[in-house]
Scaffold this active site. Structure first.
Site, PDB file in Angstrom:
ATOM      1  N   LYS A 121      -1.779   5.080   8.637  1.00 30.89           N
ATOM      2  CA  LYS A 121      -0.974   5.128   7.406  1.00 30.89           C
ATOM      3  C   LYS A 121      -1.889   5.324   6.187  1.00 30.89           C
ATOM      4  O   LYS A 121      -1.647   6.181   5.340  1.00 30.89           O
ATOM      5  CB  LYS A 121      -0.170   3.824   7.260  1.00 30.89           C
ATOM      6  CG  LYS A 121       0.556   3.724   5.914  1.00 30.89           C
ATOM      7  CD  LYS A 121       1.120   2.350   5.604  1.00 30.89           C
ATOM      8  CE  LYS A 121       1.578   2.298   4.147  1.00 30.89           C
ATOM      9  NZ  LYS A 121       2.137   1.034   3.717  1.00 30.89           N
ATOM     10  N   THR A 179       0.873  -1.175   0.000  1.00 34.68           N
ATOM     11  CA  THR A 179       0.000   0.000   0.000  1.00 34.68           C
ATOM     12  C   THR A 179       0.905   1.219   0.000  1.00 34.68           C
ATOM     13  O   THR A 179       1.654   1.437   0.965  1.00 34.68           O
ATOM     14  CB  THR A 179      -0.900   0.020   1.258  1.00 34.68           C
ATOM     15  OG1 THR A 179      -1.633  -1.198   1.308  1.00 34.68           O
ATOM     16  CG2 THR A 179      -1.855   1.200   1.217  1.00 34.68           C
ATOM     17  N   LYS A 192      -7.860   1.397  -3.157  1.00 38.19           N
ATOM     18  CA  LYS A 192      -7.510   0.966  -1.794  1.00 38.19           C
ATOM     19  C   LYS A 192      -7.677   2.116  -0.785  1.00 38.19           C
ATOM     20  O   LYS A 192      -8.284   1.952   0.269  1.00 38.19           O
ATOM     21  CB  LYS A 192      -6.056   0.465  -1.801  1.00 38.19           C
ATOM     22  CG  LYS A 192      -5.410   0.273  -0.450  1.00 38.19           C
ATOM     23  CD  LYS A 192      -5.702  -1.059   0.150  1.00 38.19           C
ATOM     24  CE  LYS A 192      -5.139  -1.153   1.558  1.00 38.19           C
ATOM     25  NZ  LYS A 192      -5.465  -2.394   2.219  1.00 38.19           N
TER      26      LYS A 192
HETATM   27  P1  NAD Z   1       6.135  -5.748   7.224  1.00 42.73           P
HETATM   28  O1  NAD Z   1       6.840  -4.577   7.816  1.00 42.73           O
HETATM   29  O2  NAD Z   1       5.861  -6.956   8.048  1.00 42.73           O
HETATM   30  O3  NAD Z   1       6.928  -6.242   5.898  1.00 42.73           O
HETATM   31  C1  NAD Z   1       7.670  -5.417   5.057  1.00 42.73           C
HETATM   32  C2  NAD Z   1       8.960  -6.165   4.746  1.00 42.73           C
HETATM   33  O4  NAD Z   1       9.733  -5.416   3.796  1.00 42.73           O
HETATM   34  C3  NAD Z   1       9.865  -6.349   5.976  1.00 42.73           C
HETATM   35  O5  NAD Z   1      10.158  -7.719   6.146  1.00 42.73           O
HETATM   36  C4  NAD Z   1      11.117  -5.531   5.646  1.00 42.73           C
HETATM   37  O6  NAD Z   1      12.297  -6.091   6.173  1.00 42.73           O
HETATM   38  C5  NAD Z   1      11.094  -5.569   4.135  1.00 42.73           C
HETATM   39  N1  NAD Z   1      11.881  -4.514   3.515  1.00 42.73           N
HETATM   40  C6  NAD Z   1      11.985  -3.209   3.875  1.00 42.73           C
HETATM   41  N2  NAD Z   1      12.817  -2.556   3.025  1.00 42.73           N
HETATM   42  C7  NAD Z   1      13.227  -3.475   2.121  1.00 42.73           C
HETATM   43  C8  NAD Z   1      14.098  -3.408   0.991  1.00 42.73           C
HETATM   44  N3  NAD Z   1      14.678  -2.266   0.622  1.00 42.73           N
HETATM   45  N4  NAD Z   1      14.299  -4.539   0.282  1.00 42.73           N
HETATM   46  C9  NAD Z   1      13.700  -5.718   0.645  1.00 42.73           C
HETATM   47  N5  NAD Z   1      12.866  -5.831   1.704  1.00 42.73           N
HETATM   48  C10 NAD Z   1      12.639  -4.722   2.425  1.00 42.73           C
HETATM   49  O7  NAD Z   1       4.771  -5.165   6.624  1.00 42.73           O
HETATM   50  P2  NAD Z   1       3.478  -5.990   6.140  1.00 42.73           P
HETATM   51  O8  NAD Z   1       2.488  -6.038   7.248  1.00 42.73           O
HETATM   52  O9  NAD Z   1       3.939  -7.241   5.474  1.00 42.73           O
HETATM   53  O10 NAD Z   1       2.891  -4.978   5.047  1.00 42.73           O
HETATM   54  C11 NAD Z   1       3.469  -4.854   3.755  1.00 42.73           C
HETATM   55  C12 NAD Z   1       2.605  -3.909   2.943  1.00 42.73           C
HETATM   56  O11 NAD Z   1       1.260  -4.415   2.869  1.00 42.73           O
HETATM   57  C13 NAD Z   1       2.480  -2.501   3.525  1.00 42.73           C
HETATM   58  O12 NAD Z   1       2.521  -1.579   2.471  1.00 42.73           O
HETATM   59  C14 NAD Z   1       1.127  -2.520   4.229  1.00 42.73           C
HETATM   60  O13 NAD Z   1       0.541  -1.234   4.305  1.00 42.73           O
HETATM   61  C15 NAD Z   1       0.349  -3.437   3.322  1.00 42.73           C
HETATM   62  N6  NAD Z   1      -0.790  -4.127   3.969  1.00 42.73           N
HETATM   63  C16 NAD Z   1      -0.622  -4.700   5.193  1.00 42.73           C
HETATM   64  C17 NAD Z   1      -1.717  -5.348   5.791  1.00 42.73           C
HETATM   65  C18 NAD Z   1      -1.561  -5.997   7.149  1.00 42.73           C
HETATM   66  O14 NAD Z   1      -2.597  -6.360   7.726  1.00 42.73           O
HETATM   67  N7  NAD Z   1      -0.367  -6.191   7.662  1.00 42.73           N
HETATM   68  C19 NAD Z   1      -2.948  -5.405   5.125  1.00 42.73           C
HETATM   69  C20 NAD Z   1      -3.063  -4.849   3.860  1.00 42.73           C
HETATM   70  C21 NAD Z   1      -1.967  -4.200   3.292  1.00 42.73           C
END
Ligand code: NAD
Length: 290
Positions: free
Chosen positions: A237, A87, A162
């Site tokens: 966010k 997102t 979204k």
């Molecule tokens: P998270 O923080 O658990 O995962 C993000 C991952 O990206 C981490 O493991 C981090 O180490 C990695 N990362 C950061 N910088 C990086 C780079 N330069 N190269 C490679 N990896 C890198 O977050 P999440 O909960 O998995 O969410 C991911 C996305 O999905 C976000 O944009 C969030 O808004 C969206 N989202 C999350 C949910 C939820 O319920 N968690 C629901 C819908 C959408």
């Protein structure tokens, strides 16, 4: 397909695992060393994308997405599809799509709803923006990771859908919580309030499916001491992204603005951080008119 998967966090790890389970070959990269079943870990983002038919990113925000895109787009094979499921802000989604298309790639912004549970169960909903050809190439992967994919329009349309959806969600949750708090003060039983509203014109997903009052309606984070679920800081966010988009599109979104500042207050100055976004109800419960 050979798939590069970048960002193996709470959402990305189970999504990549489901693709591997379905028989795809997955090369995964995350800046923190993580192990995901069926996924071959590689040392750099470029290693993950070389020779891939599709590259999926699942990253925290638009700045990180842009940095990763700068790295991986030149390393991808012409005709491959870049699918960003994070997102992020609409402007970043469009900039990355332009960059990818300029390099002879297909590109889709495809944020999801359904949370960590949906990611694990393979029941996410994808909201996709990009060309017909890009959507068609990504669609079989959406089918594995989710239960529904809507092609919303050109680049950025997935992110637009979204944040509009989540702006409604934030505003509606606040309205539902403040109405419960008012009902309490008027001496109305919460179950009666639910019985009426859930079958009347005030009904909504936040009332009917995710009721913020413990012990009322179907099971929800309220019944688990407001453990997320969908954390208040993630709601914040998405609300901020909606207001950033409204600024750049010159759209008047007064309710979205108020919801953003209430969640900001809740997360940054009160006890909202780490609690479910429906914990707005106990917040309102404690307050009076001032
Ligand atoms: P998270 O923080 O658990 O995962 C993000 C991952 O990206 C981490 O493991 C981090 O180490 C990695 N990362 C950061 N910088 C990086 C780079 N330069 N190269 C490679 N990896 C890198 O977050 P999440 O909960 O998995 O969410 C991911 C996305 O999905 C976000 O944009 C969030 O808004 C969206 N989202 C999350 C949910 C939820 O319920 N968690 C629901 C819908 C959408």
């Amino acid at each position: 397909m050979q798939i590069g998967f970048i960002g193996l966090g709470n959402m990305g790890a189970p999504m990549a695992a489901n693709l591997a389970k379905a028989g795809h070959q997955i090369l995964g990269f995350d800046t923190t060393g993580v192990t995901v079943e069926g996924v071959t870990q590689v040392e750099t983002a470029s290693d993950a994308v070389a020779g891939a038919d599709a590259v999926i990113t699942m990253l925290p925000n638009g700045a990180i997405l842009r940095a990763v895109a700068d790295q991986v787009i030149p390393a991808m094979s012409k005709g491959a599809v870049l699918i960003d499921c994070s997102t992020v802000d609409v402007d970043s989604a469009r900039a990355v799509a332009d960059q990818a298309m300029g390099a002879g790639l297909l590109s889709v912004d495809a944020p999801v709803s359904g949370g960590i549970g949906g990611a694990a169960a393979g029941t996410l909903t994808f909201m996709a923006g990009g060309s017909e050809a890009a959507f068609a190439k990504a669609a079989p992967l959406f089918e594995i990771m989710g239960q529904k994919a809507v092609h919303c329009g050109e680049a950025g349309a997935g992110q637009a859908a979204k944040i509009c959806n989540n702006m409604i969600l934030g505003v509606t949750m606040i309205a539902t919580c403040e109405a419960f708090a008012l009902a309490d003060k008027l001496g109305l039983d919460r179950q009666k309030m639910f019985d009426v509203v859930s079958t009347s014109s005030g009904y909504s997903w936040t009332m009917n499916a995710y009721c913020p009052a413990p012990g009322v309606g179907p099971q929800s984070p309220a019944d688990n001491d407001y453990t997320p679920g969908f954390a208040a800081e993630l709601m914040l966010k998405d609300l901020r992204l909606s207001q950033q988009a409204a600024d750049s599109a010159d759209a008047d979104t007064p309710m979205g603005q108020v919801a953003t500042s209430l969640y900001e207050q809740f997360v940054e100055n009160e006890d909202g951080l780490g609690r479910d976004f429906s914990a707005m109800l106990p917040r309102f419960e404690k307050r009076g008119r001032e």
